[in-house]
Design an enzyme around this catalytic site. Structure first.
Site, PDB file in Angstrom:
ATOM      1  N   LYS A 133       4.114   8.826   9.196  1.00  0.00           N
ATOM      2  CA  LYS A 133       3.903   8.259  10.535  1.00  0.00           C
ATOM      3  C   LYS A 133       4.930   8.744  11.560  1.00  0.00           C
ATOM      4  O   LYS A 133       4.811   9.860  12.037  1.00  0.00           O
ATOM      5  CB  LYS A 133       3.833   6.734  10.427  1.00  0.00           C
ATOM      6  CG  LYS A 133       2.665   6.321   9.490  1.00  0.00           C
ATOM      7  CD  LYS A 133       2.369   4.855   9.515  1.00  0.00           C
ATOM      8  CE  LYS A 133       1.393   4.410   8.459  1.00  0.00           C
ATOM      9  NZ  LYS A 133       0.004   4.416   8.845  1.00  0.00           N
ATOM     10  N   ASP A 179       9.185   2.441   0.193  1.00  0.00           N
ATOM     11  CA  ASP A 179       8.167   3.108   0.983  1.00  0.00           C
ATOM     12  C   ASP A 179       8.407   2.777   2.450  1.00  0.00           C
ATOM     13  O   ASP A 179       8.152   1.665   2.898  1.00  0.00           O
ATOM     14  CB  ASP A 179       6.775   2.638   0.524  1.00  0.00           C
ATOM     15  CG  ASP A 179       5.659   3.411   1.194  1.00  0.00           C
ATOM     16  OD1 ASP A 179       5.892   3.946   2.301  1.00  0.00           O
ATOM     17  OD2 ASP A 179       4.548   3.461   0.623  1.00  0.00           O
ATOM     18  N   TYR A 224       0.852  -1.189   0.000  1.00  0.00           N
ATOM     19  CA  TYR A 224       0.000   0.000   0.000  1.00  0.00           C
ATOM     20  C   TYR A 224       0.884   1.234   0.000  1.00  0.00           C
ATOM     21  O   TYR A 224       1.823   1.326   0.791  1.00  0.00           O
ATOM     22  CB  TYR A 224      -0.887  -0.011   1.252  1.00  0.00           C
ATOM     23  CG  TYR A 224      -1.813   1.180   1.377  1.00  0.00           C
ATOM     24  CD1 TYR A 224      -2.837   1.396   0.459  1.00  0.00           C
ATOM     25  CD2 TYR A 224      -1.685   2.080   2.432  1.00  0.00           C
ATOM     26  CE1 TYR A 224      -3.696   2.481   0.583  1.00  0.00           C
ATOM     27  CE2 TYR A 224      -2.543   3.166   2.570  1.00  0.00           C
ATOM     28  CZ  TYR A 224      -3.547   3.359   1.639  1.00  0.00           C
ATOM     29  OH  TYR A 224      -4.406   4.429   1.767  1.00  0.00           O
TER      30      TYR A 224
END
Ligand code: PLP
Length: 434
Positions: A269, A241, A146
């Site tokens: 994050k 990522d 994702y």
């Protein structure tokens, strides 16, 4: 004994009437675990409390950012100090360079970095950069990975898209994904074939270094080596990522743990310490394609927001000073061992997969190497387990296809309490079966 969620249920009914699904991000909906979400009120260290006053040991940490636990004093002080000066100027501030410097210092492959407001924006921009810098269109991604809700990457996507059964989304025109090739994670042979046929068209290969979004799936060394070798040989960008893994699996992220050197990396994050921050960075010659130095356009009114920068900087500085990673490794290993023991005791087919402080208990004998393996899990069993844990005051990700996050605020007693809760939840599930 189920917890009392009277207020949460009433408030969620109100939210559902006002906000699609009652949530501002689908991964928070509890659809896959067959109940309504609980509405949170506050957090402190390793705990969160819902609006009915129930306390949970929190293994989500806002889906990753709170590696230091909730309301870490250094982070709260930095936010308060920044707020006192004003919340946004739309002009350069010192905090932007300080956070950029911290990222460059932490991650060997990153020489320059651009801040964004989310991981999605970071991924979208990194993909545009790979295309702009190479003058090519094709991007390669892996099923079950994702990269945020970026149009070009919303095919065979993990996380909420996978959980809710919409790994490809209406509203994404075919034109946006025509140049996206989806391959199987951990299958270097597929990459070899693709590069042999279309190597000159490929702008970049993007992957989660360690996947969190189909549950925790580590990469195999031959797979990583093939990506690096083939991208280098064919002049394509390797993009890792690190939105979930950055500053979490090690201070230098998944790439430090795996010993890889990507060309471009994406962050989110932890880099914001609980405030909305994303970033992408990499080699100077590639990053200098970004506007206003180069022609690849990317911008943001609130990018580099001083309050968000202060939160991220305090988080990174605390991580560097306190080095919680060996302890996170111990706590993660203790939790994984405990889950494995109780699942074995109750005869549950399972696999516990873990890297550092990220782990998934798959209701599936494993090993889980790719999306097909992950989706072979018993998601009904996971849903029952999740509900059993919630009732015992343990707040887990509400999907089989997500990773748990251990924080530096957890301790051995909480881990053991969690394992005891899992033992009891699995015992209940076994007695339901008979
Ligand atoms: N990339 C990865 C690996 C993620 O896990 C996520 C979010 O979970 C994103 C990108 C998107 O980040 P955001 O939700 O901040 O847009």
């Amino acid at each position: 004994m189920p917890l009392d969620h009277t207020r949460s249920s009433a408030e969620f009914a109100r939210a559902r009437n006002l906000i699609p699904g009652g949530v501002n991000s689908p991964a928070r909906a509890f659809g896959a675990v067959g109940r309504d979400p609980v509405i949170m009120d506050r957090g402190e260290g390793p705990y969160v409390w819902d609006i009915d006053g129930n306390r949970y040991i929190d293994f989500i940490g806002s889906w990753g950012p709170h590696i230091l636990g909730h309301r870490h004093p250094a982070v709260m002080d930095a936010i308060a100090t920044a707020c006192a000066k004003g919340t946004s100027f739309g002009a350069p501030t010192l905090a932007e360079s300080e956070l950029a410097e911290a990222v460059v210092d932490a991650v060997d492959s990153v020489e320059m970095v651009r801040m964004t407001n989310s991981g999605t924006e970071a991924a979208m921009s990194a993909i545009r950069l790979a295309r702009g810098a190479t003058g090519r269109d094709v991007v390669v991604k892996f099923a079950g990975n994702y990269h945020g809700h970026v149009d070009a990457m919303l095919v065979s996507a993990g996380s909420g898209a996978l959980t809710l059964g919409t790994p490809s989304s209406p509203g994404v025109p075919a034109g946006c994904t025509n140049d996206t090739v989806v391959l199987t994670y951990n299958e270097p042979g597929q990459l070899e074939e693709l590069f042999a046929a279309r190597g000159e068209e490929i702008a970049g290969v993007f992957l989660e270094g360690v996947v969190g979004n189909m549950g925790l799936v580590p990469p195999e060394p031959e797979f990583l080596a093939a990506i690096r070798r083939l991208t280098e040989k064919h002049g394509a960008v390797m993009g890792v990522d690190e939105v979930m893994t950055g500053f979490r699996l090690a201070y230098g992220g998944a790439q430090e743990v795996l010993g890889i050197t990507p060309d471009v990396s994406m962050f989110g994050k932890v880099i914001g310490g609980g405030m909305p921050v994303g970033a992408y960075g990499g080699r100077r010659d590639i990053m200098e394609h970004v506007s206003p130095v180069g022609p690849v356009y990317q911008a943001g009114t609130l990018s580099g927001n001083p309050v968000a920068m202060a939160s991220g900087l305090a988080t990174l500085r605390t991580l560097k000073e306190t080095n919680p990673y060996p302890r996170l490794e111990e706590l993660g290993a203790r939790l994984a061992r405990g889950f494995d023991e109780v699942a074995t005791k109750h005869g549950v087919p399972h696999a516990v997969q873990r890297v550092g402080s990220m782990l998934t208990l798959f209701f599936n004998p494993g090993p889980v190497r790719n999306l097909d393996d992950a989706t072979a899990s018993d998601t009904d069993a996971f849903a029952r387990f999740f509900r059993g844990m919630l009732d015992r005051g343990v707040y887990l990700p509400c999907s089989q296809f997500e990773a748990m996050f251990v924080s530096a605020a957890h301790d051995e007693a909480m881990i053991d309490e969690t394992i005891a809760a899992a033992d009891a939840a699995l015992a209940d599930m076994a007695s339901d079966r008979t």
